[in-house]
Design a protein around this motif. Structure first.
Motif, short mmCIF file in Angstrom:
data_model
loop_
_atom_site.label_atom_id
_atom_site.label_comp_id
_atom_site.label_asym_id
_atom_site.label_seq_id
_atom_site.Cartn_x
_atom_site.Cartn_y
_atom_site.Cartn_z
N GLN A 188 0.69 -1.22 -0.09
CA GLN A 188 -0.06 0.00 -0.01
C GLN A 188 0.89 1.29 0.00
OE1 GLN A 188 -3.21 0.02 -0.70
NE2 GLN A 188 -3.53 -2.12 -0.58
N SER A 189 1.99 1.20 0.29
CA SER A 189 3.03 2.35 0.56
C SER A 189 3.26 2.79 -0.60
CB SER A 189 4.03 2.28 1.47
OG SER A 189 5.20 1.39 0.91
N VAL A 229 2.90 4.31 6.13
CA VAL A 229 2.08 3.05 5.89
C VAL A 229 2.80 1.94 5.91
CG1 VAL A 229 0.79 2.28 3.97
CG2 VAL A 229 0.79 4.65 4.28
N ALA A 237 -3.72 -1.16 6.75
CA ALA A 237 -2.78 -0.94 5.85
C ALA A 237 -3.47 -0.74 4.42
CB ALA A 237 -1.83 -1.93 5.73
N ALA A 289 -5.34 2.43 4.41
CA ALA A 289 -4.46 3.52 4.05
C ALA A 289 -4.33 3.73 2.81
CB ALA A 289 -3.11 3.44 4.75
#
Length: 114
Positions: A42-43, A55, A63, A66
């Motif tokens: 997700q980051s 994240v 997560a 996000a």
């Protein structure tokens, strides 16, 4: 032909849960501490290195949440990692994902350090 399979899911038991991106398995990639594979994945939707680190520290549904509203990568085909633009369908992306999974597996003695 083998008919055995594992239906990977967080709400499962045993291997099916352990293999889920949502399961908290910490690893470090490029000096960034990740609490789960889902946090790392997700980051990649964020340009900000600072936000990516936040994240990466998340697990499970936190997560996923996000990154839920970060859909622009689907339009552009571009994600980001540590200040670098990466084409989602390119070899650089494939290598990054492979390195992340190898780092995660190395914590189980199943992979190698990269």
């Amino acid at each position: 032909m083998c008919s055995d399979f594992i239906d990977i899911k967080f709400k499962g038991e045993g291997a099916e849960k352990e293999l889920s991106n949502f399961t908290p398995h910490a690893f470090v990639i490029d000096g960034v501490e990740c609490a789960s594979m889902e946090g790392f994945l997700q980051s990649l939707k964020y340009r900000s290195v600072k936000k990516q680190k936040k994240v990466c520290a998340l697990i499970g549904f936190a997560a996923k949440k996000a990154g839920a509203r970060k859909f622009w990568w689907k339009v552009t085909g571009v994600v980001h990692w540590q200040g670098r633009r990466i084409k989602r369908n390119g070899k650089q992306f494939d290598r990054l994902i492979e390195r992340a999974y190898l780092q995660l597996l190395s914590n189980f003695g199943l992979g190698c350090r990269v």
